[in-house]
Design a protein around this motif. Structure first.
Motif, PDB file in Angstrom:
ATOM      1  N   GLU A  78     -31.697  -8.845  -4.900  1.00 24.41           N
ATOM      2  CA  GLU A  78     -30.659  -8.408  -5.852  1.00 24.41           C
ATOM      3  C   GLU A  78     -29.496  -9.169  -5.869  1.00 24.41           C
ATOM      4  O   GLU A  78     -29.075  -9.946  -4.987  1.00 24.41           O
ATOM      5  CB  GLU A  78     -30.518  -6.949  -5.827  1.00 24.41           C
ATOM      6  CG  GLU A  78     -29.606  -6.831  -4.478  1.00 24.41           C
ATOM      7  CD  GLU A  78     -29.570  -5.189  -4.082  1.00 24.41           C
ATOM      8  OE1 GLU A  78     -30.103  -4.309  -4.844  1.00 24.41           O
ATOM      9  OE2 GLU A  78     -28.799  -4.733  -3.209  1.00 24.41           O
ATOM     10  N   LEU A  79     -28.511  -9.211  -6.857  1.00 21.40           N
ATOM     11  CA  LEU A  79     -27.261  -9.735  -6.842  1.00 21.40           C
ATOM     12  C   LEU A  79     -26.446  -9.134  -5.703  1.00 21.40           C
ATOM     13  O   LEU A  79     -26.429  -8.076  -5.650  1.00 21.40           O
ATOM     14  CB  LEU A  79     -26.672  -9.872  -8.599  1.00 21.40           C
ATOM     15  CG  LEU A  79     -27.185 -10.389  -9.422  1.00 21.40           C
ATOM     16  CD1 LEU A  79     -26.306 -10.351 -10.655  1.00 21.40           C
ATOM     17  CD2 LEU A  79     -27.397 -11.888  -9.087  1.00 21.40           C
ATOM     18  N   ASP A  80     -25.590  -9.985  -5.271  1.00 25.51           N
ATOM     19  CA  ASP A  80     -24.825  -9.311  -4.212  1.00 25.51           C
ATOM     20  C   ASP A  80     -23.791  -8.584  -4.778  1.00 25.51           C
ATOM     21  O   ASP A  80     -23.283  -8.252  -5.842  1.00 25.51           O
ATOM     22  CB  ASP A  80     -23.901 -10.633  -3.757  1.00 25.51           C
ATOM     23  CG  ASP A  80     -23.128 -10.173  -2.371  1.00 25.51           C
ATOM     24  OD1 ASP A  80     -23.585 -10.329  -1.321  1.00 25.51           O
ATOM     25  OD2 ASP A  80     -21.942  -9.799  -2.549  1.00 25.51           O
ATOM     26  N   GLU A  81     -23.410  -7.609  -4.187  1.00 20.84           N
ATOM     27  CA  GLU A  81     -22.463  -6.297  -4.497  1.00 20.84           C
ATOM     28  C   GLU A  81     -21.160  -6.662  -5.179  1.00 20.84           C
ATOM     29  O   GLU A  81     -20.686  -6.126  -5.803  1.00 20.84           O
ATOM     30  CB  GLU A  81     -22.159  -5.405  -3.491  1.00 20.84           C
ATOM     31  CG  GLU A  81     -23.387  -4.739  -2.893  1.00 20.84           C
ATOM     32  CD  GLU A  81     -23.304  -3.328  -2.139  1.00 20.84           C
ATOM     33  OE1 GLU A  81     -22.366  -3.220  -1.423  1.00 20.84           O
ATOM     34  OE2 GLU A  81     -24.226  -2.194  -2.174  1.00 20.84           O
ATOM     35  N   ASP A  82     -20.614  -7.754  -4.660  1.00 21.48           N
ATOM     36  CA  ASP A  82     -19.426  -8.137  -5.154  1.00 21.48           C
ATOM     37  C   ASP A  82     -19.512  -8.946  -6.599  1.00 21.48           C
ATOM     38  O   ASP A  82     -18.461  -9.254  -7.238  1.00 21.48           O
ATOM     39  CB  ASP A  82     -18.495  -8.916  -4.472  1.00 21.48           C
ATOM     40  CG  ASP A  82     -19.017 -10.143  -3.785  1.00 21.48           C
ATOM     41  OD1 ASP A  82     -19.815  -9.887  -2.863  1.00 21.48           O
ATOM     42  OD2 ASP A  82     -18.918 -11.202  -4.171  1.00 21.48           O
TER      43      ASP A  82
END
Lengths: 140, 140
Positions: free
Chosen positions: A77-81
């Motif tokens: 998944e895309l990084d949280e930031d």
DNA sequence: ATGAGTGCAAAGGCTTTGCATTAGG
DNA sequence: CCTAATGCAAAGCCTTTGCACTCAT
């Protein structure tokens, strides 16, 4: 696709190729972490080995995160930031996974407890990941 | 070793063999989930294939739980109702794992939020698992 | 132009399985 | 006794890697 992701890739000294753009677009659209299988299925023109290799690059560039939700294969998944802090709702029967956001006050409680517990054991840079498990609609 | 575990094994129609007793003893002593490698190392007389097979049996009998902490291999621990509800403190650098108990009020907050979020998505029998991540003493 | 990226196929590494032998109840 | 469990080796499956070709800059 995300300008931030592209910039971060360049910043890590990596090229923005068609394959990598495709990966980022797929991950941006998803509302759950995807398996390699998911990705190759949605874009059969991508070679599986390149997907693996590019996900490593994206991970090392801080753009993508590899998550193990308990199944036998990794999810990405895309990084949280680049998105938002969230957790996962995992079906213990079929292994399906959905993104899940918790109320801010709950997050604060968890974060505070996590940092406190970690520092007590000599850990630094404490973060946390939470999976809510159960039986999904189809499996219950 | 635990009488409860032995009873549960019998209840599942499984035999209590020497190998299985050995596994239960090792897991009872541990203060963290163990890898297959850990187990075979501490008891080299156990055949690796039997360890794998018995851990499956113990898992299906509700005695042992398989946990994926993010490394590339599985870890195993006794089921929580044979021990206590706890979480894991995971080093993102070396992959080491320790058991971690959180304050009861934090657990209640997490459990409540987890159940509420799960039922909102049509999940039942909601539980949760939490990993606190960071850099351990050796890696920091 | 030139080194990074790609695709195919082969190799790795953890885990599972087949089969003959041993042992639990 | 009779079936389940064991141990060894072979097979599986996800993932990584080698190598020649192509593309981004």
């Amino acid at each position: 696709m995300s300008v931030a992701a592209a910039g971060r890739l360049r910043g890590a000294g990596q090229r923005l190729t068609g394959n990598r753009q495709a990966l980022l677009e797929i991950l941006e659209r998803a509302d759950r972490p995807l398996t390699i299988h998911d990705i190759v299925q949605s874009r059969p023109d991508l070679a599986q080995s390149s997907v693996y290799r590019n996900l490593v690059v994206l991970e090392q560039s801080g753009i993508v995160r590899r998550v193990m939700t308990g199944g036998d294969f990794a999810r990405y998944e895309l990084d949280e930031d680049l998105t938002d802090h969230h957790h996962h709702l995992v079906c213990t029967s079929c292994g399906s996974v959905e993104d899940l956001a918790l109320p801010k006050d709950v997050e604060e409680t968890i974060g505070r407890a996590a940092r406190r517990a970690a520092s007590r054991r000599g850990f630094v840079e404490a973060d946390h990941r939470l999976d809510v498990t159960g039986l999904c609609k189809n499996c219950r």
